[in-house]
Design a protein around this motif. Structure first.
Motif, mmCIF file in Angstrom:
data_model
loop_
_atom_site.group_PDB
_atom_site.id
_atom_site.type_symbol
_atom_site.label_atom_id
_atom_site.label_comp_id
_atom_site.label_asym_id
_atom_site.label_seq_id
_atom_site.Cartn_x
_atom_site.Cartn_y
_atom_site.Cartn_z
ATOM 1 N N ASP A 22 0.832 -1.199 0.000
ATOM 2 C CA ASP A 22 0.000 0.000 0.000
ATOM 3 C C ASP A 22 0.870 1.253 0.000
ATOM 4 O O ASP A 22 2.096 1.186 -0.054
ATOM 5 N N ASP A 23 0.225 2.416 0.055
ATOM 6 C CA ASP A 23 0.915 3.702 -0.092
ATOM 7 C C ASP A 23 1.982 3.923 0.971
ATOM 8 O O ASP A 23 3.113 4.285 0.660
ATOM 9 N N ASN A 51 11.497 -10.249 -4.861
ATOM 10 C CA ASN A 51 10.682 -11.446 -4.697
ATOM 11 C C ASN A 51 9.310 -11.037 -4.158
ATOM 12 O O ASN A 51 9.209 -10.459 -3.080
ATOM 13 N N PHE A 52 8.279 -11.354 -4.925
ATOM 14 C CA PHE A 52 6.906 -11.012 -4.545
ATOM 15 C C PHE A 52 6.099 -12.235 -4.110
ATOM 16 O O PHE A 52 4.878 -12.184 -4.090
ATOM 17 N N SER A 53 6.757 -13.337 -3.768
ATOM 18 C CA SER A 53 6.024 -14.575 -3.482
ATOM 19 C C SER A 53 5.036 -14.435 -2.329
ATOM 20 O O SER A 53 4.043 -15.156 -2.288
ATOM 21 N N TYR A 57 -1.563 -7.600 -2.843
ATOM 22 C CA TYR A 57 -2.098 -6.646 -3.811
ATOM 23 C C TYR A 57 -1.344 -5.321 -3.706
ATOM 24 O O TYR A 57 -0.567 -5.092 -2.777
ATOM 25 N N THR A 58 -1.594 -4.443 -4.677
ATOM 26 C CA THR A 58 -1.005 -3.103 -4.675
ATOM 27 C C THR A 58 -2.127 -2.072 -4.795
ATOM 28 O O THR A 58 -3.217 -2.384 -5.257
ATOM 29 N N LYS A 85 -0.447 -12.283 -10.637
ATOM 30 C CA LYS A 85 -0.875 -11.728 -11.930
ATOM 31 C C LYS A 85 -0.906 -10.203 -11.922
ATOM 32 O O LYS A 85 -0.425 -9.559 -12.852
ATOM 33 N N GLU A 86 -1.463 -9.598 -10.877
ATOM 34 C CA GLU A 86 -1.566 -8.132 -10.807
ATOM 35 C C GLU A 86 -0.185 -7.477 -10.846
ATOM 36 O O GLU A 86 0.038 -6.527 -11.597
ATOM 37 N N ILE A 87 0.733 -7.961 -10.051
ATOM 38 C CA ILE A 87 2.072 -7.378 -9.987
ATOM 39 C C ILE A 87 2.834 -7.644 -11.283
ATOM 40 O O ILE A 87 3.528 -6.775 -11.803
#
Length: 119
Positions: A22-23, A51-53, A57-58, A85-87
């Motif tokens: 988040d922000d 690494n985003f494992s 969400y963003t 998928k989003e990232i």
């Protein structure tokens, strides 16, 4: 979101993201990463493995802040690992906005459907 940053003996900064991006949390990340960026130059850029494992969400503001970060000429190659998928889509679109930035995707969802070479 929490994150962890460390630099290996090879000079590559490794970052792991946990939970939501988040922000406020992206601002903490940027505060932590900029000492490494400030020690770099466009001639000797900072290479990253992200690494985003464990990221979920963003937010739109966090994506904008991250895009501004990616535009910095002192940032070199960026290895994106285990993005959802989003990232993954965010970084693929970023690669179209900043075509001179080398983004390398590894073990990401939808990786075969979204190649960085797609036009």
């Amino acid at each position: 979101m929490t994150h962890r940053i460390n630099m290996g003996v090879d000079g590559i900064v490794r970052t792991d993201f946990y939970d939501a991006i988040d922000d406020i949390s992206i601002e903490f990340f940027l505060n932590d990463i900029y000492p490494f960026v400030n020690a770099s130059s466009s001639e000797y850029p900072l290479n990253l493995i992200i690494n985003f494992s464990n990221a979920t969400y963003t937010t739109s503001k966090s994506r904008k802040l991250l895009l501004d970060f990616l535009k910095d000429k002192r940032i070199g190659k960026i290895y994106i690992q285990n993005a959802n998928k989003e990232i993954n889509v965010f970084f693929k679109l970023s690669n179209k906005i900043i075509p001179d930035k080398e983004l390398i995707f590894e073990n990401n969802e939808e990786n075969s459907a979204l190649s960085s070479n797609d036009e």
